[in-house]
Scaffold this motif. Structure first.
Motif, PDB file in Angstrom:
ATOM      1  N   THR A   1       0.836  -1.207   0.000  1.00 54.21           N
ATOM      2  CA  THR A   1       0.000   0.000   0.000  1.00 54.21           C
ATOM      3  C   THR A   1       0.871   1.258   0.000  1.00 54.21           C
ATOM      4  O   THR A   1       1.107   1.866  -1.036  1.00 54.21           O
ATOM      5  CB  THR A   1      -0.938   0.004   1.213  1.00 54.21           C
ATOM      6  N   PHE A   2       1.380   1.620   1.175  1.00 54.86           N
ATOM      7  CA  PHE A   2       2.069   2.905   1.325  1.00 54.86           C
ATOM      8  C   PHE A   2       3.553   2.845   1.003  1.00 54.86           C
ATOM      9  O   PHE A   2       4.175   3.877   0.754  1.00 54.86           O
ATOM     10  CB  PHE A   2       1.896   3.431   2.755  1.00 54.86           C
ATOM     11  N   GLU A   3       4.159   1.652   1.015  1.00 49.18           N
ATOM     12  CA  GLU A   3       5.613   1.560   0.860  1.00 49.18           C
ATOM     13  C   GLU A   3       6.108   2.266  -0.396  1.00 49.18           C
ATOM     14  O   GLU A   3       7.188   2.882  -0.416  1.00 49.18           O
ATOM     15  CB  GLU A   3       6.064   0.091   0.796  1.00 49.18           C
ATOM     16  N   ARG A   4       5.327   2.159  -1.467  1.00 44.87           N
ATOM     17  CA  ARG A   4       5.769   2.639  -2.777  1.00 44.87           C
ATOM     18  C   ARG A   4       5.818   4.170  -2.867  1.00 44.87           C
ATOM     19  O   ARG A   4       6.442   4.721  -3.763  1.00 44.87           O
ATOM     20  CB  ARG A   4       4.842   2.084  -3.868  1.00 44.87           C
ATOM     21  N   ALA A   5       5.115   4.845  -1.944  1.00 44.61           N
ATOM     22  CA  ALA A   5       5.073   6.312  -1.973  1.00 44.61           C
ATOM     23  C   ALA A   5       6.134   6.945  -1.087  1.00 44.61           C
ATOM     24  O   ALA A   5       6.241   8.175  -1.050  1.00 44.61           O
ATOM     25  CB  ALA A   5       3.688   6.798  -1.541  1.00 44.61           C
ATOM     26  N   LEU A   6       6.889   6.150  -0.395  1.00 44.53           N
ATOM     27  CA  LEU A   6       7.880   6.692   0.537  1.00 44.53           C
ATOM     28  C   LEU A   6       9.190   7.021  -0.182  1.00 44.53           C
ATOM     29  O   LEU A   6       9.561   6.364  -1.155  1.00 44.53           O
ATOM     30  CB  LEU A   6       8.132   5.682   1.661  1.00 44.53           C
ATOM     31  N   PRO A   7       9.888   8.053   0.298  1.00 43.01           N
ATOM     32  CA  PRO A   7      11.120   8.481  -0.388  1.00 43.01           C
ATOM     33  C   PRO A   7      12.243   7.463  -0.260  1.00 43.01           C
ATOM     34  O   PRO A   7      12.156   6.504   0.499  1.00 43.01           O
ATOM     35  CB  PRO A   7      11.466   9.796   0.316  1.00 43.01           C
TER      36      PRO A   7
ATOM     37  N   ASN B   1       4.274   5.812 -11.935  1.00 45.72           N
ATOM     38  CA  ASN B   1       4.302   6.581 -10.700  1.00 45.72           C
ATOM     39  C   ASN B   1       4.119   5.600  -9.550  1.00 45.72           C
ATOM     40  O   ASN B   1       3.042   5.030  -9.370  1.00 45.72           O
ATOM     41  CB  ASN B   1       3.166   7.614 -10.737  1.00 45.72           C
ATOM     42  N   GLU B   2       5.143   5.391  -8.757  1.00 45.83           N
ATOM     43  CA  GLU B   2       5.093   4.392  -7.695  1.00 45.83           C
ATOM     44  C   GLU B   2       4.053   4.693  -6.632  1.00 45.83           C
ATOM     45  O   GLU B   2       3.608   3.784  -5.914  1.00 45.83           O
ATOM     46  CB  GLU B   2       6.471   4.266  -7.025  1.00 45.83           C
ATOM     47  N   ALA B   3       3.646   5.961  -6.502  1.00 40.46           N
ATOM     48  CA  ALA B   3       2.718   6.354  -5.443  1.00 40.46           C
ATOM     49  C   ALA B   3       1.247   6.176  -5.828  1.00 40.46           C
ATOM     50  O   ALA B   3       0.355   6.522  -5.051  1.00 40.46           O
ATOM     51  CB  ALA B   3       2.967   7.814  -5.049  1.00 40.46           C
ATOM     52  N   LEU B   4       0.971   5.621  -6.997  1.00 42.57           N
ATOM     53  CA  LEU B   4      -0.414   5.361  -7.387  1.00 42.57           C
ATOM     54  C   LEU B   4      -1.101   4.452  -6.374  1.00 42.57           C
ATOM     55  O   LEU B   4      -0.447   3.660  -5.684  1.00 42.57           O
ATOM     56  CB  LEU B   4      -0.454   4.679  -8.755  1.00 42.57           C
TER      57      LEU B   4
ATOM     58  N   ARG C   1      16.128  15.084  -6.271  1.00 46.75           N
ATOM     59  CA  ARG C   1      16.747  16.253  -5.623  1.00 46.75           C
ATOM     60  C   ARG C   1      16.007  17.535  -5.969  1.00 46.75           C
ATOM     61  O   ARG C   1      15.949  18.460  -5.151  1.00 46.75           O
ATOM     62  CB  ARG C   1      18.216  16.350  -6.044  1.00 46.75           C
ATOM     63  N   THR C   2      15.429  17.608  -7.157  1.00 49.34           N
ATOM     64  CA  THR C   2      14.681  18.808  -7.540  1.00 49.34           C
ATOM     65  C   THR C   2      13.234  18.746  -7.035  1.00 49.34           C
ATOM     66  O   THR C   2      12.549  19.765  -6.991  1.00 49.34           O
ATOM     67  CB  THR C   2      14.649  18.979  -9.072  1.00 49.34           C
ATOM     68  N   GLY C   3      12.770  17.549  -6.701  1.00 51.95           N
ATOM     69  CA  GLY C   3      11.408  17.383  -6.220  1.00 51.95           C
ATOM     70  C   GLY C   3      10.372  17.224  -7.316  1.00 51.95           C
ATOM     71  O   GLY C   3       9.166  17.208  -7.041  1.00 51.95           O
ATOM     72  N   THR C   4      10.812  17.082  -8.573  1.00 54.61           N
ATOM     73  CA  THR C   4       9.888  16.956  -9.692  1.00 54.61           C
ATOM     74  C   THR C   4      10.175  15.685 -10.475  1.00 54.61           C
ATOM     75  O   THR C   4      11.254  15.538 -11.059  1.00 54.61           O
ATOM     76  CB  THR C   4       9.985  18.168 -10.641  1.00 54.61           C
ATOM     77  N   ASP C   5       9.205  14.778 -10.489  1.00 54.85           N
ATOM     78  CA  ASP C   5       9.319  13.555 -11.280  1.00 54.85           C
ATOM     79  C   ASP C   5       8.837  13.873 -12.693  1.00 54.85           C
ATOM     80  O   ASP C   5       7.647  13.853 -12.978  1.00 54.85           O
ATOM     81  CB  ASP C   5       8.477  12.442 -10.641  1.00 54.85           C
ATOM     82  N   GLU C   6       9.772  14.148 -13.582  1.00 55.73           N
ATOM     83  CA  GLU C   6       9.422  14.545 -14.938  1.00 55.73           C
ATOM     84  C   GLU C   6       8.888  13.388 -15.768  1.00 55.73           C
ATOM     85  O   GLU C   6       8.238  13.610 -16.797  1.00 55.73           O
ATOM     86  CB  GLU C   6      10.655  15.145 -15.636  1.00 55.73           C
ATOM     87  N   ASP C   7       9.136  12.184 -15.325  1.00 56.60           N
ATOM     88  CA  ASP C   7       8.730  11.016 -16.107  1.00 56.60           C
ATOM     89  C   ASP C   7       7.306  10.558 -15.794  1.00 56.60           C
ATOM     90  O   ASP C   7       6.540  10.234 -16.701  1.00 56.60           O
ATOM     91  CB  ASP C   7       9.699   9.861 -15.863  1.00 56.60           C
ATOM     92  N   PHE C   8       6.928  10.516 -14.505  1.00 53.51           N
ATOM     93  CA  PHE C   8       5.636   9.942 -14.141  1.00 53.51           C
ATOM     94  C   PHE C   8       4.836  10.789 -13.142  1.00 53.51           C
ATOM     95  O   PHE C   8       3.761  10.389 -12.720  1.00 53.51           O
ATOM     96  CB  PHE C   8       5.837   8.521 -13.575  1.00 53.51           C
ATOM     97  N   GLY C   9       5.362  11.945 -12.752  1.00 55.09           N
ATOM     98  CA  GLY C   9       4.595  12.857 -11.906  1.00 55.09           C
ATOM     99  C   GLY C   9       4.389  12.392 -10.479  1.00 55.09           C
ATOM    100  O   GLY C   9       3.418  12.800  -9.825  1.00 55.09           O
ATOM    101  N   ARG C  10       5.271  11.588  -9.963  1.00 56.19           N
ATOM    102  CA  ARG C  10       5.125  11.103  -8.588  1.00 56.19           C
ATOM    103  C   ARG C  10       5.132  12.263  -7.593  1.00 56.19           C
ATOM    104  O   ARG C  10       6.016  13.109  -7.618  1.00 56.19           O
ATOM    105  CB  ARG C  10       6.259  10.123  -8.271  1.00 56.19           C
ATOM    106  N   GLY C  11       4.128  12.286  -6.743  1.00 56.63           N
ATOM    107  CA  GLY C  11       4.049  13.310  -5.714  1.00 56.63           C
ATOM    108  C   GLY C  11       3.251  14.532  -6.109  1.00 56.63           C
ATOM    109  O   GLY C  11       3.122  15.468  -5.310  1.00 56.63           O
ATOM    110  N   GLN C  12       2.678  14.559  -7.303  1.00 56.51           N
ATOM    111  CA  GLN C  12       1.959  15.753  -7.746  1.00 56.51           C
ATOM    112  C   GLN C  12       0.522  15.807  -7.240  1.00 56.51           C
ATOM    113  O   GLN C  12      -0.041  16.889  -7.089  1.00 56.51           O
ATOM    114  CB  GLN C  12       1.979  15.827  -9.277  1.00 56.51           C
ATOM    115  N   SER C  13      -0.115  14.652  -6.999  1.00 56.83           N
ATOM    116  CA  SER C  13      -1.512  14.654  -6.571  1.00 56.83           C
ATOM    117  C   SER C  13      -1.616  14.585  -5.053  1.00 56.83           C
ATOM    118  O   SER C  13      -0.678  14.181  -4.352  1.00 56.83           O
ATOM    119  CB  SER C  13      -2.256  13.464  -7.179  1.00 56.83           C
ATOM    120  N   ALA C  14      -2.796  14.947  -4.557  1.00 57.27           N
ATOM    121  CA  ALA C  14      -3.041  14.865  -3.107  1.00 57.27           C
ATOM    122  C   ALA C  14      -2.942  13.429  -2.626  1.00 57.27           C
ATOM    123  O   ALA C  14      -2.442  13.176  -1.525  1.00 57.27           O
ATOM    124  CB  ALA C  14      -4.423  15.441  -2.796  1.00 57.27           C
TER     125      ALA C  14
END
Length: 560
Positions: A338-344, A358-361, A445-458
């Motif tokens: 569940t949550f493991e994939r969204a962790l840094p 996007n691993e955080a899906l 390091r930049t905080g932006t996943d340009e490939d899959f948008g990880r971290g962009q949604s709530a």
């Protein structure tokens, strides 16, 4: 027609949908019998998180987030399959909030609406929270009948520490992110477990029930007060049909096949077919091994097969609640990720060593993506020493030395001093893996996943670590030693099955009703079709249609 026993309503299965149906009918004065195939009751519901996705609840309104049922209908309609009728969606949306208010009164269940985002934020009608409901606290099993507690289905290994100490959601957050004073919360949970001396001398099971076990414990407690019997080790064998109506069922009980008459109807609530190897091979070819499921072991589709023998129609048999899973040797079911994939400080690659999603899906959406990628099973979840020290990865628990992990965890975990050595241990191409990690680290390091948008949604950020910036879901994988654990395509249950209408009545191929037969939960084709709109979209409809089925069978005029 003669029967060995007659009741008003026969309920097959003992999960949340079944118990809501049985309680609803019993409270209306019906004579109800619940039969369970296994030696433990509670079904897959007891192994779940216990959350329910219910639009328009009074709890959401009280929290200042009143919902619009038309929006909810539109959201589900946009996501579900074309073969799901509007009347079935309306039945769920219009009655789910009535069901939750009813069980709050009748079963003393205190749900709370959570700021938990829907899974498809880009679909019209979605909300950033307050449709998912969870029991935030714990239920003391000392309030239950001892035999009922002893025979309750055990919680999933993923929802308890070492398979023993049960957690509520707030404690999981504290254990993961360790805010100031975290040790007091965790210490209290440990103390409560170890100081329950009568239980510790008797069993390692925790009498502090949480999540799915709390829900099932409260429902069973309420049902027991009505005097409704629940038979264990009593598998459903077949339906009894008289003319065009179902009049009861054959149930194997205490070594005998008993003909049970059901004057008002039979409600099938026996779960999906995910543990049936033959049915999986026929319908779920992308993940045909029963061990790919995180569901409990008795869901072999017996009720589904019996209903089909009477002419019942089916739909979406190739559908399941998909998920990436950890397959741990020695365990009787897979573990949901569940949550493991969204962790840094972690990423996921396929067999070629490349990221593909996007691993955080949400787990269902990630599972759907795994099906679309040829080399995704197995995938590898890769993480570094910082992740290992802070967060869990399935059975790999932080602050537990590698040598003290379970035997199964040690068998699947790969550890290496360098990325090149990790590639060798996982049989991944070293150059491709290194390039993937280098690119991922630059973006982290930049905080932006340009490939899959990880971290962009709530939703992505729901499980991110708030201590990590600029993106709480991203952190470079760069601190040795490095680790990898395989992820496979699996499920938490099938959701294709019997075709039902808005009253949970089972239908034939020509659309006519099989009188006296109802189906709820995973034995029925889900109102959600192939989709998973939000957390609790399995239990929410199961309980709502259990509520509706009992009312229809027992001619209860008011659904509220």
């Amino acid at each position: 027609m003669t029967f060995d026993k007659e009741v008003d309503l026969l309920v097959v299965g003992s999960g949340a949908g079944a118990l809501v149906a049985a309680l609803r009918a019993s409270r209306a004065g019906a004579d109800v019998l619940v039969v369970e195939k296994g030696a433990m009751w509670g079904g897959t519901s007891a192994t779940s998180g216990g959350g329910i996705w219910i639009p328009g609840s009074h709890l959401a309104a009280a929290a200042g987030h009143a919902d619009d049922l038309d929006d909810a209908f539109g959201y589900v309609r946009a996501l579900t399959a074309d073969n799901v009728a509007d009347d079935q969606i309306h039945a769920f949306v219009d009655n789910g909030h009535r069901m939750i208010a009813w069980i709050e009164r009748e079963a003393d269940i205190a749900y709370a609406a959570l700021p938990y985002p829907d899974y498809y934020p880009d679909v019209a009608g979605s909300r950033e929270g307050f449709r998912t409901h969870l029991i935030p606290g714990a239920f003391d099993a000392r309030k239950m009948n001892r035999a009922a507690f002893d025979t309750m289905q055990r919680a999933s290994p993923a929802s308890s520490l070492w398979g023993r100490i049960n957690w509520v959601l707030a404690e999981t957050y504290v254990a993961l992110f360790r805010p100031k004073g975290w040790w007091k919360t965790i210490g209290k949970a440990f103390a409560g477990y170890w100081l329950d001396l009568p239980q510790r001398l008797r069993s390692p099971r925790d009498r502090r029930l949480t999540l799915g076990t709390a829900l099932l414990g409260l429902l069973r407690n309420a049902l027991d007060k009505t005097g409704t019997p629940l038979w264990l080790n009593s598998p459903f064998v077949s339906l009894i049909e008289e003319g065009s109506r179902i009049d009861g069922a054959v149930v194997r009980h205490e070594g005998r096949d008993l003909r049970i008459g059901a004057r008002k109807g039979v409600i099938l609530a026996a779960g999906g077919f995910e543990r049936n190897a033959a049915l999986r091979a026929e319908h779920l070819r992308v993940a045909h091994d029963p061990f790919a499921s995180g569901s409990q072991v008795n869901n072999s589709g017996d009720a589904l097969v019996a209903a089909r023998a009477t002419g019942a129609a089916v739909r979406n048999m190739d559908s399941a609640w998909w998920a990436p899973i950890f397959r741990i040797p020695g365990e009787d079911r897979s573990r949901l990720s569940t949550f493991e994939r969204a962790l840094p400080y972690s990423l996921i690659v396929d067999r070629t060593g490349r990221r593909y999603a996007n691993e955080a899906l949400s787990y269902h959406r990630f599972g759907e993506t795994m099906q679309q990628v040829a080399d995704a099973d197995p995938s590898w979840m890769i993480f570094d020493a910082r992740y290992r020290a802070r967060y869990p990865a399935g059975p790999v628990i932080p602050n537990i030395p590698d040598a003290l992990l379970s035997k199964g965890a040690r068998q699947v975990l790969v550890k290496a001093a360098t990325i090149a050595e990790l590639a060798a241990g996982t049989k991944l191409d070293p150059a491709t893996l290194a390039a993937t990690i280098d690119r991922f680290n630059t973006m982290a390091r930049t905080g932006t996943d340009e490939d899959f948008g990880r971290g962009q949604s709530a939703y992505d950020q729901l499980y991110g670590d708030p201590r990590v910036g600029p993106n709480p879901t991203l952190g470079p994988v760069e601190k040795a030693p490095f680790y990898a654990i395989p992820l496979h395509l699996g499920d938490i249950g099938t959701n294709g099955g019997l075709v039902t209408d808005g009253r949970a009545r089972v239908l034939r191929e020509d659309g006519s009703t099989i009188e006296g037969l109802y189906a709820v939960g995973n034995v029925a084709g889900s109102v959600m079709g192939y989709s998973y709109p939000g957390a609790g979209a399995t239990l929410g409809p199961a309980m709502t249609f259990g509520f509706i089925a009992a009312a229809d069978a027992c001619r209860i005029n008011e659904l509220a």
